[in-house]
Structures are given as C-alpha cells and as structure tokens.
Design a protein around this motif. Sequence first.
Motif, mmCIF file in Angstrom:
data_model
loop_
_atom_site.group_PDB
_atom_site.id
_atom_site.type_symbol
_atom_site.label_atom_id
_atom_site.label_comp_id
_atom_site.label_asym_id
_atom_site.label_seq_id
_atom_site.Cartn_x
_atom_site.Cartn_y
_atom_site.Cartn_z
ATOM 1 N N UNK A 1 31.482 -40.204 60.300
ATOM 2 C CA UNK A 1 30.358 -40.878 59.645
ATOM 3 C C UNK A 1 29.488 -41.624 60.643
ATOM 4 N N UNK A 2 30.063 -42.003 61.788
ATOM 5 C CA UNK A 2 29.307 -42.709 62.823
ATOM 6 C C UNK A 2 28.581 -41.787 63.777
ATOM 7 N N UNK A 3 28.959 -40.513 63.772
ATOM 8 C CA UNK A 3 28.368 -39.580 64.742
ATOM 9 C C UNK A 3 27.861 -38.306 64.066
ATOM 10 N N UNK A 4 27.030 -38.430 63.029
ATOM 11 C CA UNK A 4 26.558 -37.223 62.328
ATOM 12 C C UNK A 4 25.584 -36.433 63.181
ATOM 13 N N UNK A 5 25.710 -35.109 63.139
ATOM 14 C CA UNK A 5 24.757 -34.244 63.850
ATOM 15 C C UNK A 5 23.460 -34.132 63.057
ATOM 16 N N UNK A 6 23.574 -34.285 61.737
ATOM 17 C CA UNK A 6 22.390 -34.243 60.874
ATOM 18 C C UNK A 6 22.635 -35.169 59.693
ATOM 19 N N UNK A 7 21.546 -35.527 59.034
ATOM 20 C CA UNK A 7 21.650 -36.447 57.908
ATOM 21 C C UNK A 7 21.959 -35.680 56.632
ATOM 22 N N UNK A 8 23.069 -35.998 55.947
ATOM 23 C CA UNK A 8 23.346 -35.303 54.683
ATOM 24 C C UNK A 8 22.339 -35.702 53.618
ATOM 25 N N UNK A 9 21.852 -34.715 52.892
ATOM 26 C CA UNK A 9 20.893 -35.029 51.826
ATOM 27 C C UNK A 9 21.595 -35.738 50.676
ATOM 28 N N UNK A 10 22.826 -35.286 50.369
ATOM 29 C CA UNK A 10 23.607 -35.872 49.274
ATOM 30 C C UNK A 10 24.959 -36.306 49.825
ATOM 31 N N UNK A 11 25.332 -37.538 49.520
ATOM 32 C CA UNK A 11 26.564 -38.109 50.072
ATOM 33 C C UNK A 11 27.368 -38.791 48.978
ATOM 34 N N UNK A 12 28.665 -38.527 48.971
ATOM 35 C CA UNK A 12 29.595 -39.238 48.082
ATOM 36 C C UNK A 12 30.463 -40.142 48.937
ATOM 37 N N UNK A 13 30.512 -41.417 48.604
ATOM 38 C CA UNK A 13 31.377 -42.375 49.280
ATOM 39 C C UNK A 13 32.491 -42.763 48.313
ATOM 40 N N UNK B 1 19.469 -40.683 52.599
ATOM 41 C CA UNK B 1 20.403 -39.851 51.832
ATOM 42 C C UNK B 1 20.485 -40.322 50.383
ATOM 43 N N UNK B 2 20.760 -39.374 49.497
ATOM 44 C CA UNK B 2 21.090 -39.714 48.113
ATOM 45 C C UNK B 2 22.569 -40.089 48.097
ATOM 46 N N UNK B 3 22.872 -41.323 47.714
ATOM 47 C CA UNK B 3 24.230 -41.843 47.848
ATOM 48 C C UNK B 3 24.851 -42.141 46.486
ATOM 49 N N UNK B 4 26.069 -41.638 46.315
ATOM 50 C CA UNK B 4 26.873 -41.954 45.135
ATOM 51 C C UNK B 4 28.146 -42.650 45.603
ATOM 52 N N UNK B 5 28.483 -43.771 44.980
ATOM 53 C CA UNK B 5 29.721 -44.490 45.277
ATOM 54 C C UNK B 5 30.664 -44.333 44.101
ATOM 55 N N UNK B 6 31.911 -43.954 44.386
ATOM 56 C CA UNK B 6 32.940 -43.856 43.353
ATOM 57 C C UNK B 6 34.049 -44.839 43.686
ATOM 58 N N UNK B 7 34.367 -45.713 42.752
ATOM 59 C CA UNK B 7 35.379 -46.751 42.954
ATOM 60 C C UNK B 7 36.365 -46.746 41.791
ATOM 61 N N UNK B 8 37.661 -46.724 42.120
ATOM 62 C CA UNK B 8 38.690 -46.663 41.083
ATOM 63 C C UNK B 8 38.841 -47.992 40.350
ATOM 64 N N UNK B 9 38.523 -49.109 41.004
ATOM 65 C CA UNK B 9 38.598 -50.418 40.359
ATOM 66 C C UNK B 9 37.435 -50.589 39.386
ATOM 67 N N UNK B 10 37.483 -51.660 38.611
ATOM 68 C CA UNK B 10 36.448 -51.849 37.597
ATOM 69 C C UNK B 10 35.164 -52.460 38.139
ATOM 70 N N UNK B 11 35.127 -52.745 39.444
ATOM 71 C CA UNK B 11 33.899 -53.231 40.069
ATOM 72 C C UNK B 11 33.949 -52.919 41.553
#
Length: 468
Positions: free
Chosen positions: A170-182, A201-211
């Motif tokens: 994630x610190x050394x990307x060769x190109x920028x991802x258009x869509x990213x899931x964190x 980038x279009x970023x989606x965050x998924x978290x198992x906790x309630x916040x």
Amino acid sequence: MADFYDLIVIGGGPGGYVAALRASQLGMKVALVESAQLGGVCLNWGCIPTKALLRAAELYSNLFHLHEFGLSATNPSFDLEKVVARSRHVAQQMGRGVGYLMKKAGITVVEGHGRLDGKKGEAHNVQVLREGEVSVTLQAPHVILATGARARQLPGLEQDGKLIWGAREAMTPASLPKRLLVIGSGAIGTEFASFYRDMGSEVTIAEVADRILVAEDAEISQLARKAFEKRGMKIHTATKVGSLHKKGDEISTTLETPKGKIDLTVDRVICAVGVQGNTENLGLEKTAVQVEGSFVVTDEFCRTGEAGIYAIGDLAGPPCLAHKASHEGVICVEKISGRSPEPLQMMNIPGCTYSRPQIASVGLTEAQAAEKGRKLRIGRFPFRANGKAVAMGEPDGLTKTIFDAETGELLGAHMIGAEVTEMIQGFVIARTGELTEAELAETVFPHPTISETMHESVLAAHEGALHI
C-alpha cells in the motif's frame, strides 16, 4: 568463543534501538541484533513513510480548495512514482540516522536473526543466524526481546502482495487503484483510506465492529465517520467481508451488512485487521518466558518469567505504538541498571491517527469512565469557534475533555481536527503530572492557536467556555 556484553537487544525498531542507546548512556556494553533494517517496521515501513505519503495527499487535496483563499492552480496533478520515491527517501534518510546514532554510541550492531540458546552460568547465549546458519554466538546476563509484530492474516483474506495488499504494498503502489476496499478501520486502515481517497481512489471501508476507530471515544468516532463520508468514502460497519475472489486484475467479494448483502468489485484490497507478535524462532521454548495469544507476558518493568530476559514494544502486546515501545525500552534498561524508574502507565499513552481529519486521544473514553462509576464533567469546544482554525480553513473539529466531577482529575481527552496529533501531548503532560481542571483552567494558552480549543474545552467542563 562467544562475544560477551552487558546487554543484548534483539530487534532494532523504535523499542530496541532506543533501549540500546539508553543502555550505552548508562555505561553498558551493548550489542544490537537486527535481521532487516535499523528502525524496524515503524521507521522503514510504517510510521515515517506513511506520514510522507499523507503529507503529499494533504497538499494535493488542498490544491482543489485554493479558490477559498483567493488562489488558483491550473489542472492539479501528481506523479505517483515521485510521491512514493519521496516517501522511501525519507525512510532511508531516517534509517541512516539510526545507524549513525548506533556508531556514535559505540553499540555493536550485528546483522542476522537473534535466537536464545540456553545459558552459560548467569549469561544467556544468543545465536545470530544468517541464511539459516549460526554466524556468531553472543552472551550477556540481560537480553531484551524487541522483535515487534506483523500484520494478522485472516482465512480467505490473506495478502498476496499483488491484488490484496499489506502495508508495504500500500505504501509503494505502481499505479493508483480506481476502486479500493480497506478491511479494518483502526489507525492503519483509516490512514490508508485517507491517503487513497485524497489521491482520487474510490474508497470503501468495511469494519466488523459497530463503528469505525473503535478504540476512540464514540463521539469522536462518529465525527470521523461523518468527515470521511463527506469526502466520499463509503463506510460499512458491523460488516463481515466474504472470501475474496480474484479474476484478472480485479477482486470481487460480498459484504454482509446490517442492511443486507452487497456485492462489491474493486481493483485492490488493503487488509488492516490487527497484528500479532513475532515470537517464532526466538528460542522461547527453552525458557520460562510465557506467551499468551501471540504476545510475550511481562510485568510492569518488562521482565518475563525468565530471569534476565525482557520483552518490550509490540512483542509485549497492545497498545502497539512506537512511542510505547521506546518508553518501555528506557524503563527496562534503567531498571536493569539499578535505577528506580516509574512503571509505564498505559492510560497515559497517547494514540494518534494521521488521517484527514487527524484524531488524537489519551486516557479514558466517556463510556469507559462511566463504566468505572465516576461522576463525570465533560467539556466540548468546536474548532469552528476558534479563530486560528477558521483562518486556516480548518473549521471542522472538536476537543473533548472528561473530568472526575468530584476530584477534578482529567480522566481523558479526545480530539479530532487539524494538527491535533501535535497538541495531544499537552493533555498527556497534564495526566502525567496529575493536574486537575483547576490548574488547566489557569494555564495561559497562546493566541491565536488551535490549542486554545484545549483550554476552552476545560473551561466548558468547569465554569463555562468563553467563546461559545
């Protein structure tokens, strides 16, 4: 014949190298064993290079708001290769600095993997392995284990370094991802989400906790989510990520959210779901050192169950923070030398997240303080009522202080907004010095500064803020 030292430190990260430096200051003959790079993950692949990336992203983002200051720029753009290169240069520069400090202090740096190998009299043997073979054996009555931790891998979400990234990729990307899931919304996950969103980038965050940012005060967590969503991030909490399916240069998965299942296809995934201690191949099975989960069990002075063996930093368990590791290194060495250091108070360790907006905290959250049965007095002060924040174009933020209503003790402080990671130390000093709301209220804060929100928050909990 083994080389003999007063102290051997295994691991050259922020805990290990600081411990070695302090031991040298106290007159010890020290050897530091490091298998990779001085400075450890923090300096080379964590704390420092990520801040260089985040600074670039912040500057780039600001270019699109120049008109608010009467300025303009035509067609803002970036060169990702140069952004990454600067980040790597900063890390390398700091790494060379640690090497210089070792040389200046007369510390023997031994390259290789350190492993305990029994005792000879009162001295512990440490084998140093290179390419699987023992290259040298060192001896010392005291050995500090500072081998750190690594990213935790979950079944079905394993990093492959290509489509599913860990921190290094994630610190050394060769190109920028258009869509990213964190996956994961702790400090690491939110910092990467913040960087990539600012870069486009279009970023989606998924978290198992309630916040998100579950370690933070719930009110701060809610404000952070609001700020991230305002920037265009999609955030799903109480969400389980299904198996990741790779096809070509894409990854598809299903998010199980409280509102139902969502099918998602992205270009890259960053998995940031916690860490586990590096306890393997340290020779611990030959000692009385105890391991719980993946972390070494220690007492308040970093001593393990084996006399003369100590553990500090991430290896000794959460909070996994560089400044905690460094402080433990100092405490541990001073105890070894016969001094009387104060034990580390875990609730006085600040936490910082360098996303945009920044988040910083120390002490108890409001919920934690309430659970302890304390009668609380809480102060809040918004950044939009602070002249410096408004002048900087950073009006979104909050400083929140939590006091014991009966004693005036500062139980916790929580901040979100511009430069709060640089200000939280004021509240850390207050907690360490056991200052009450009375001393804090009497403290003169410089004007105009964002730090005035700290003073006003204290006043809001005490007799009333002046500027709201």
